[in-house]
Design a protein around this motif. Structure first.
Motif, PDB file in Angstrom:
ATOM      1  N   ALA A 136       0.893  -1.105  -0.102  1.00 13.93           N
ATOM      2  CA  ALA A 136       0.198   0.500   0.077  1.00 13.93           C
ATOM      3  C   ALA A 136       0.273   0.749  -0.083  1.00 13.93           C
ATOM      4  CB  ALA A 136      -0.791   0.315   1.046  1.00 13.93           C
ATOM      5  N   MET A 137       1.993   1.047   0.693  1.00 15.28           N
ATOM      6  CA  MET A 137       2.794   2.360   0.985  1.00 15.28           C
ATOM      7  C   MET A 137       3.816   2.597   0.069  1.00 15.28           C
ATOM      8  SD  MET A 137       3.775   2.714   4.502  1.00 15.28           S
ATOM      9  CE  MET A 137       4.394   1.212   4.876  1.00 15.28           C
ATOM     10  N   LYS A 138       3.566   1.793  -1.466  1.00 19.41           N
ATOM     11  CA  LYS A 138       4.599   2.125  -2.461  1.00 19.41           C
ATOM     12  C   LYS A 138       3.870   2.154  -4.137  1.00 19.41           C
ATOM     13  CE  LYS A 138       8.716  -0.766  -0.052  1.00 19.41           C
ATOM     14  NZ  LYS A 138       9.302  -1.726  -0.774  1.00 19.41           N
ATOM     15  N   LEU A 139       2.191   2.218  -3.462  1.00 12.98           N
ATOM     16  CA  LEU A 139       1.878   2.028  -4.544  1.00 12.98           C
ATOM     17  C   LEU A 139       2.030   3.750  -4.989  1.00 12.98           C
ATOM     18  CD1 LEU A 139      -1.766   1.667  -2.848  1.00 12.98           C
ATOM     19  CD2 LEU A 139      -0.726   0.361  -4.699  1.00 12.98           C
ATOM     20  N   ARG A 140       1.803   3.582  -6.598  1.00  8.88           N
ATOM     21  CA  ARG A 140       2.326   4.787  -7.842  1.00  8.88           C
ATOM     22  C   ARG A 140       0.698   5.588  -7.732  1.00  8.88           C
ATOM     23  NH1 ARG A 140       7.039   5.312  -9.672  1.00  8.88           N
ATOM     24  NH2 ARG A 140       8.677   2.983  -9.908  1.00  8.88           N
ATOM     25  N   SER A 150      -1.158  19.618  -0.105  1.00  6.94           N
ATOM     26  CA  SER A 150      -1.030  20.150   0.714  1.00  6.94           C
ATOM     27  C   SER A 150       0.061  19.411   1.648  1.00  6.94           C
ATOM     28  CB  SER A 150      -2.056  20.127   1.418  1.00  6.94           C
ATOM     29  OG  SER A 150      -2.792  20.615   0.820  1.00  6.94           O
ATOM     30  N   CYS A 151       0.773  18.336   1.039  1.00  9.97           N
ATOM     31  CA  CYS A 151       1.326  17.189   2.522  1.00  9.97           C
ATOM     32  C   CYS A 151       2.435  17.227   1.575  1.00  9.97           C
ATOM     33  CB  CYS A 151       0.364  16.063   2.539  1.00  9.97           C
ATOM     34  SG  CYS A 151      -0.798  16.112   3.791  1.00  9.97           S
ATOM     35  N   LYS A 152       2.695  17.968   0.790  1.00  7.85           N
ATOM     36  CA  LYS A 152       4.148  17.795  -0.358  1.00  7.85           C
ATOM     37  C   LYS A 152       5.545  17.441   0.384  1.00  7.85           C
ATOM     38  CE  LYS A 152       5.586  19.559  -4.569  1.00  7.85           C
ATOM     39  NZ  LYS A 152       5.803  20.452  -6.282  1.00  7.85           N
ATOM     40  N   ASP A 153       5.309  18.258   1.136  1.00  8.21           N
ATOM     41  CA  ASP A 153       6.478  18.479   1.879  1.00  8.21           C
ATOM     42  C   ASP A 153       7.327  16.489   2.786  1.00  8.21           C
ATOM     43  OD1 ASP A 153       7.099  20.502   2.277  1.00  8.21           O
ATOM     44  OD2 ASP A 153       6.283  21.174   3.725  1.00  8.21           O
ATOM     45  N   ASN A 154       6.299  15.729   2.623  1.00  6.11           N
ATOM     46  CA  ASN A 154       6.634  14.674   3.192  1.00  6.11           C
ATOM     47  C   ASN A 154       5.891  13.206   2.060  1.00  6.11           C
ATOM     48  OD1 ASN A 154       7.576  12.597   5.130  1.00  6.11           O
ATOM     49  ND2 ASN A 154       5.270  12.285   5.995  1.00  6.11           N
ATOM     50  N   ILE A 155       5.853  13.572   0.714  1.00  2.00           N
ATOM     51  CA  ILE A 155       5.078  13.267  -0.031  1.00  2.00           C
ATOM     52  C   ILE A 155       6.399  12.185  -0.307  1.00  2.00           C
ATOM     53  CG2 ILE A 155       6.008  14.260  -1.792  1.00  2.00           C
ATOM     54  CD1 ILE A 155       2.813  12.809  -1.396  1.00  2.00           C
ATOM     55  N   SER A 156       7.488  12.507  -0.606  1.00  2.00           N
ATOM     56  CA  SER A 156       8.100  11.119  -0.588  1.00  2.00           C
ATOM     57  C   SER A 156       8.791   9.802   0.401  1.00  2.00           C
ATOM     58  CB  SER A 156      10.213  11.974  -0.779  1.00  2.00           C
ATOM     59  OG  SER A 156      10.598  12.114   0.347  1.00  2.00           O
ATOM     60  N   SER A 157       8.412  10.332   0.800  1.00  2.00           N
ATOM     61  CA  SER A 157       8.297   9.221   1.959  1.00  2.00           C
ATOM     62  C   SER A 157       7.245   8.018   1.619  1.00  2.00           C
ATOM     63  CB  SER A 157       7.981   9.362   3.177  1.00  2.00           C
ATOM     64  OG  SER A 157       7.232  10.255   4.054  1.00  2.00           O
ATOM     65  N   ASN A 176       3.167   8.997   0.813  1.00  2.00           N
ATOM     66  CA  ASN A 176       2.985   9.064   0.095  1.00  2.00           C
ATOM     67  C   ASN A 176       1.511   8.043  -0.881  1.00  2.00           C
ATOM     68  OD1 ASN A 176       3.309   7.520  -3.130  1.00  2.00           O
ATOM     69  ND2 ASN A 176       3.190   6.070  -2.237  1.00  2.00           N
ATOM     70  N   ILE A 177       1.682   7.627   0.790  1.00  2.00           N
ATOM     71  CA  ILE A 177      -0.572   6.588   0.909  1.00  2.00           C
ATOM     72  C   ILE A 177      -1.200   7.654   1.909  1.00  2.00           C
ATOM     73  CG2 ILE A 177       0.155   5.712   2.884  1.00  2.00           C
ATOM     74  CD1 ILE A 177      -1.330   4.109  -0.408  1.00  2.00           C
ATOM     75  N   LEU A 178      -0.654   8.895   2.870  1.00  9.14           N
ATOM     76  CA  LEU A 178      -1.669   9.414   2.900  1.00  9.14           C
ATOM     77  C   LEU A 178      -2.869  10.115   2.645  1.00  9.14           C
ATOM     78  CD1 LEU A 178      -1.854  11.044   6.063  1.00  9.14           C
ATOM     79  CD2 LEU A 178      -0.792  12.550   5.339  1.00  9.14           C
ATOM     80  N   PRO A 179      -2.362  11.330   0.577  1.00 12.79           N
ATOM     81  CA  PRO A 179      -3.426  11.819  -0.147  1.00 12.79           C
ATOM     82  C   PRO A 179      -4.784  10.461  -0.693  1.00 12.79           C
ATOM     83  CG  PRO A 179      -1.695  12.516  -0.490  1.00 12.79           C
ATOM     84  CD  PRO A 179      -1.082  11.599   0.514  1.00 12.79           C
TER      85      PRO A 179
END
Length: 654
Positions: free
Chosen positions: A11-15, A117-124, A128-131
């Motif tokens: 789930a956390m690696k979904l593109r 809005s969550c771009k600061d943490n989007i690389s983690s 990535n899965i939060l949005p």
């Protein structure tokens, strides 16, 4: 190898493309039962029949109807019905599909707003899965099922498309300061207002989102009052307000104490120390932007509405008069409604289609919401701005609590748009926490999966309830057992489905508990008797009702005439007494009715009987009552010309 569960790692690696695809699949699967839902007895049939009978309705007629009395001005909803008429022929399945797809679009917009809005943490991995989680939480939130399943409730999802799109351009403006983004914001907010008037709350939301500080972590830092101190004073002011409300009942004093709380927080918050943040510069920018947006949107909407309607209905002015007459009660009502709506988002169950009144204790929760909003304003992060924006979106619906504008004082659909903003707010806040405390990542994800599964099941179950009028109204009656209107509607749904014995039981319950006080249930009982073939008993019910109303009940007159026609058809032999009664009832009905279709149908029957003079009178009344653009107005005009010609020819021949 990581010890994390397999599905969490996947789930956390979904593109991005697959996340959107998966979001679409889940939403369509959960809302699939809605495609088979009936047209609701509440409002849907009236709204649909109006468009169905207007064959020549154009876009100009929708935007500028020029009717005498104007209530809601929502031309974009009219355009959607016009689309449904040309594509689906106003079929229930097609219109339900519209609602589902609009809700899906809003879910995707929530996804992209959260991502921006969550771009600061989007690389983690978790970022990535939060949005995606935010989009799902909004899509599957049980409180939104009413807006999606109820065809007439499409106003909120439709408006949300424009307001959420406007939010994306606001976020882009915050990053680039490009004025073209504000132009799109103005256009989109105006479009939202043309879908539903409560979208005007977005004007205040625009201010919050633009003014919000760019550093989310500032709310968690020690640059202002520490968390313990803030919490302590929150409870001190809250306790003081609650106590004075209990002992004095003065809500104006509650507002005064809330202002003192705002002054206290402002004095403890040093804006000048926050990374070069200039409050004067920001306020000037905010004033200019908000003034331009306010002026353009309000003036354009007012101008369109003034051209559309010759006069306004009195519901809104009557509500304003009630607010002015007892401002203390109005404040109490608004605080209670605010507490109720915020609670509905966090604790949506039980779901209820008909909410006429709420527990007075919600006033206390509303006071807490007010103080919390004041706290968020003094620490205006982006998460705070989106939460406040959600509050702004239900503020215009607070006057509905008086019960004089809409058919219910409160409704779950009123926080459809609010829920989108609140979900984004939570996503931003969680993103900020995860940046500071990465150890919470897995716990957050597991909790989100559990919540999504729970929401998904509740929403799917609620969609099943919405499939039939009988199941929806049965659920509503169980939650509102003393409301005569709902029980009466439930009786009608049971009659329509041929469940006469169950309809009789509802009638007996209503009568035995003195719930029914109008003639409506008696007339429905007559329909039950007709369904059971007991025509004489049904006719006695109609006669009794007509006698009690001094023959002024249009509904009873229509029912009695229809029953006489049925009895005459079944018996195959004319009953002179019934014929005379029918003629008497028709004369009464012609004098009191304003229903053009009634005159039209009676005119056709008069032609069949050979009574051309009566037919001419009836078609003239129908023609004057039909609105411009209605196909029956044109039909009646042709028939009038033909009748006049025939009558003149008969006079000449004599």
């Amino acid at each position: 190898m990581s010890a994390d569960p397999f599905f969490l790692r996947i789930a956390m690696k979904l593109r991005l493309p697959f996340q959107i695809f998966l979001l679409c699949i889940i939403v369509l699967c959960i809302y699939y039962p809605t495609l088979s839902a009936e047209i609701s007895l509440v409002d849907d049939k009236d709204a649909i029949s109006g468009f169905f009978n207007s064959e020549s309705l154009t876009i100009k007629d929708i935007f500028l109807p020029r009717t005498k009395d104007g209530g809601y001005y929502r031309p974009l909803i009219g355009l959607l019905y016009l689309f449904d008429k040309s594509v689906w022929d106003l079929g229930a399945r097609g219109m339900h599909l519209d609602n589902i797809l609009i809700h899906l679009i809003n879910s995707i917009l929530v996804f992209f707003i959260s991502r921006l809005s969550c771009k600061d943490n989007i690389s983690s991995e978790t970022g990535n899965i939060l949005p995606f989680v935010a989009g799902l939480l909004f899509a599957l939130h049980p409180v939104n099922t009413e807006s999606v399943n109820w065809i007439s409730g499409r106003t909120d999802p439709m408006a949300a498309v424009f307001l959420l799109s406007a939010s994306i351009f606001l976020l882009l403006y915050r990053k680039s300061s490009d004025k073209i983004h504000l132009v799109f914001v103005i256009i989109l907010v105006l479009s939202g207002v043309l879908a539903k008037e409560t979208s005007l709350g977005m004007l205040l939301a625009v201010c919050f989102i633009i003014l919000a500080h760019k550093s989310e972590t500032i709310c968690l830092s020690g640059n202002s009052t520490n968390a313990i101190d803030s919490l302590k004073y929150f409870f001190i002011f809250y306790a003081a307000i609650i106590l004075q409300v209990i002992f004095t009942g003065n809500y104006w004093l509650s507002l005064a104490l809330s202002v003192l709380y705002a002054v206290y927080l402002a004095s403890r918050w040093s804006y000048s120390k926050i990374q070069g943040f200039s409050i004067s510069t920001q306020l000037l920018k905010l004033s200019a932007i908000s003034s331009i947006c306010l002026l353009m949107i309000i003036s354009t909407y007012t101008l369109l509405r003034r051209f559309a309607f010759k006069s306004d209905v009195s519901k809104i002015s009557h509500t304003v008069k009630l607010m002015i007459e007892d401002t203390n009660y109005a404040i109490s009502l608004f605080l209670g409604a605010s507490g109720f709506y915020v609670k509905k988002f966090f604790i949506p169950l039980p779901l209820n289609f008909f909410i006429l009144e709420i527990d007075p204790l919600y006033d206390f929760l509303g006071i807490a919401v007010l103080l919390f909003c004041i706290y968020l304003i003094t620490r205006l992060s982006l998460a705070s701005a989106f939460f406040l924006s959600g509050v702004c979106m239900f503020l215009p619906a607070l006057p509905f609590a008086f019960g004089t504008i809409a058919w219910t004082g409160y409704a779950e659909r009123y926080i459809y748009i609010s829920s989108a903003f609140w979900v984004v707010s939570i996503a931003i806040y969680m993103n900020t926490l995860l940046i500071k405390h990465n150890v919470l990542s897995k716990l957050t994800l597991v909790s989100s999966v559990i919540l999504i599964l729970f929401f998904g099941w509740q929403t799917y179950s609620r969609n099943i309830v919405w499939q039939k009028n009988t199941t929806l109204l049965a659920d509503t009656v169980n939650k509102n057992p003393k409301q005569p209107l709902i029980r009466e509607m439930y009786m009608q749904a049971l009659i329509n489905s041929g469940q006469y014995e169950m309809a009789r039981q509802q009638y007996i319950i209503g009568k035995s508990k003195s719930i029914f006080i109008s003639e409506g249930p008696d007339l429905l009982m007559a329909q039950v008797l007709i369904g059971e073939g007991k025509y004489n008993e049904a006719f006695n019910v109609y006669e009794k009702t007509l006698f009690n109303s001094n023959y002024t009940s249009e509904r009873a007159l229509k029912g009695a005439i229809a029953l006489i026609e049925r009895m005459s058809y079944v018996d195959k032999s004319p009953n002179q007494v019934l014929i005379e009664k029918k003629a008497f009832y028709e004369s009464k009905l012609i004098n009191i009715s304003k229903d053009p279709m009634l005159f039209y149908n009676m005119g056709q029957k008069a032609i069949t009987r050979g009574d051309k003079k009566l037919a001419l009178l009836l078609f003239e009344k129908a023609n004057s009552a039909f609105s411009d653009g209605n196909k029956y107005k044109e039909y009646s005009s042709r028939i009038i010309m033909s009748l006049k010609h025939n009558i003149n020819q008969e006079k000449i021949s004599k």
